[in-house]
Design a protein around this motif. Sequence first.
Motif, PDB file in Angstrom:
ATOM      1  N   ILE A 181       6.249  -4.342  -1.349  1.00  0.00           N
ATOM      2  CA  ILE A 181       6.796  -3.006  -1.593  1.00  0.00           C
ATOM      3  C   ILE A 181       7.538  -2.508  -0.344  1.00  0.00           C
ATOM      4  O   ILE A 181       8.632  -1.944  -0.440  1.00  0.00           O
ATOM      5  CB  ILE A 181       5.677  -2.040  -2.032  1.00  0.00           C
ATOM      6  N   GLU A 182       6.958  -2.760   0.820  1.00  0.00           N
ATOM      7  CA  GLU A 182       7.627  -2.359   2.069  1.00  0.00           C
ATOM      8  C   GLU A 182       8.963  -3.077   2.221  1.00  0.00           C
ATOM      9  O   GLU A 182       9.956  -2.499   2.644  1.00  0.00           O
ATOM     10  CB  GLU A 182       6.737  -2.673   3.270  1.00  0.00           C
ATOM     11  N   ARG A 183       8.958  -4.335   1.834  1.00  0.00           N
ATOM     12  CA  ARG A 183      10.190  -5.130   1.934  1.00  0.00           C
ATOM     13  C   ARG A 183      11.262  -4.508   1.021  1.00  0.00           C
ATOM     14  O   ARG A 183      12.410  -4.331   1.416  1.00  0.00           O
ATOM     15  CB  ARG A 183       9.890  -6.576   1.505  1.00  0.00           C
ATOM     16  N   GLY A 184      10.846  -4.157  -0.201  1.00  0.00           N
ATOM     17  CA  GLY A 184      11.797  -3.532  -1.138  1.00  0.00           C
ATOM     18  C   GLY A 184      12.325  -2.227  -0.574  1.00  0.00           C
ATOM     19  O   GLY A 184      13.528  -1.948  -0.619  1.00  0.00           O
ATOM     20  N   ALA A 185      11.418  -1.435   0.027  1.00  0.00           N
ATOM     21  CA  ALA A 185      11.819  -0.128   0.563  1.00  0.00           C
ATOM     22  C   ALA A 185      12.785  -0.311   1.734  1.00  0.00           C
ATOM     23  O   ALA A 185      13.778   0.414   1.855  1.00  0.00           O
ATOM     24  CB  ALA A 185      10.582   0.650   1.005  1.00  0.00           C
ATOM     25  N   LYS A 234      16.231  -0.561  -1.992  1.00  0.00           N
ATOM     26  CA  LYS A 234      16.448  -0.837  -3.415  1.00  0.00           C
ATOM     27  C   LYS A 234      16.302   0.463  -4.198  1.00  0.00           C
ATOM     28  O   LYS A 234      15.415   1.272  -3.902  1.00  0.00           O
ATOM     29  CB  LYS A 234      15.422  -1.857  -3.921  1.00  0.00           C
ATOM     30  N   THR A 235      17.143   0.638  -5.208  1.00  0.00           N
ATOM     31  CA  THR A 235      17.087   1.905  -5.953  1.00  0.00           C
ATOM     32  C   THR A 235      16.034   1.866  -7.056  1.00  0.00           C
ATOM     33  O   THR A 235      15.603   2.891  -7.551  1.00  0.00           O
ATOM     34  CB  THR A 235      18.442   2.232  -6.592  1.00  0.00           C
ATOM     35  N   SER A 236      15.661   0.676  -7.462  1.00  0.00           N
ATOM     36  CA  SER A 236      14.615   0.591  -8.487  1.00  0.00           C
ATOM     37  C   SER A 236      13.773  -0.625  -8.167  1.00  0.00           C
ATOM     38  O   SER A 236      14.274  -1.617  -7.649  1.00  0.00           O
ATOM     39  CB  SER A 236      15.226   0.404  -9.868  1.00  0.00           C
ATOM     40  N   ASN A 237      12.492  -0.518  -8.465  1.00  0.00           N
ATOM     41  CA  ASN A 237      11.625  -1.667  -8.266  1.00  0.00           C
ATOM     42  C   ASN A 237      10.710  -1.831  -9.455  1.00  0.00           C
ATOM     43  O   ASN A 237      10.130  -0.863  -9.954  1.00  0.00           O
ATOM     44  CB  ASN A 237      10.794  -1.482  -6.991  1.00  0.00           C
TER      45      ASN A 237
END
Length: 327
Positions: free
Chosen positions: A210-214, A218-221
């Motif tokens: 999740i941290e990597r995505g943030a 990223k606009t959606s996960n």
Amino acid sequence: MAKAIKSIAVLTSGGDSPGMNAAIRAVVRTAVFYEKTVYGVRRGYDGLIEGDLEELNAKSVKNILNLGGTLLKSARSEEFRTEEGQQKAYDQLQKHGIDALVVIGGNGTFTGAHRFYERFDVPVIGIPGTIDNDLFGTDYTIGFDTATNTVVDCIDKIRDTASSHNRLFFVEVMGRDAGFIAMSTAVATGALDVILPEENKSYEDLFAEIERGASRRKTSNIVVVAEGNKLGDSFEIAQTVRERFPEIDTKVTILGHLQRGGAPSCFDRVMASKLGVAAVEGLLNGKEDVMAGIVDDELTYTFLQQAVKNKAQLDPELLRISKILAI
Ligand code: F6P
């Protein structure tokens, strides 16, 4: 030497799956083609115990190839687990002069069929019909392709609203204790992460994803959560993530039984047709206590006990590529 078979009964049992009707149609028409009498049993083993069956012909199965669900209805029979229940089922077969049984279903269905075969020596053959794709001895089970396409369609829609609101969605999919639906649909929808029963993922692993995505803004996960995973259900997981990342707007969607419905895909119809023919031809050629399946495009027969016990394995390559592609 193959036992003489004049009359066959077919039933569907356990959770229904799209393509079961196509398999019923193939069994009935193949039996008719070989001039055998064929009975359809309603409500799985419960119907067999109660003698809820009727003779079918080629016309009885017209216009069902394209329908979801099962014309014969299905059940998870408690009574068939007992010796008395099995005896009643055997008595019904004797009463109607039925020599062999085709059962369409998954783990529970085949476990019951194998016990029945061992006890009464009635030729039984299984057709893999479950959305879970968790049977050894076939690359795909009937219904898996349709169910995964349904899930992909749903997640694509969830993605639209997730990106409009910059949200993190946990989408829970079926599969009981197997992650096949989750794994394929995570790759097909570009999910940030997937939580599988087959893995020992920790919350720290999930938080890191999740941290990597943030960090990549990223606009959606989307995180695909397989039921039966070891972290918990999707509400529990979402709550734990909220506590760790209060700034992230998290939502949960449980796709549930909609994954089991709908018209079967072309792939499922073709496979159901092949396996329906293979089941009847197998019986007539002396195969018994086996499941008809397709491995590497070849028709195979696997002992029912092995199909259930030798757990189907997730493709490690899918897991590997999902991690690469989610960056
Ligand atoms: O085996 C098919 C399946 O849909 C599983 O994926 C799921 O865990 C289960 O059946 C649900 O069963 P039921 O419809 O009896 O709740």
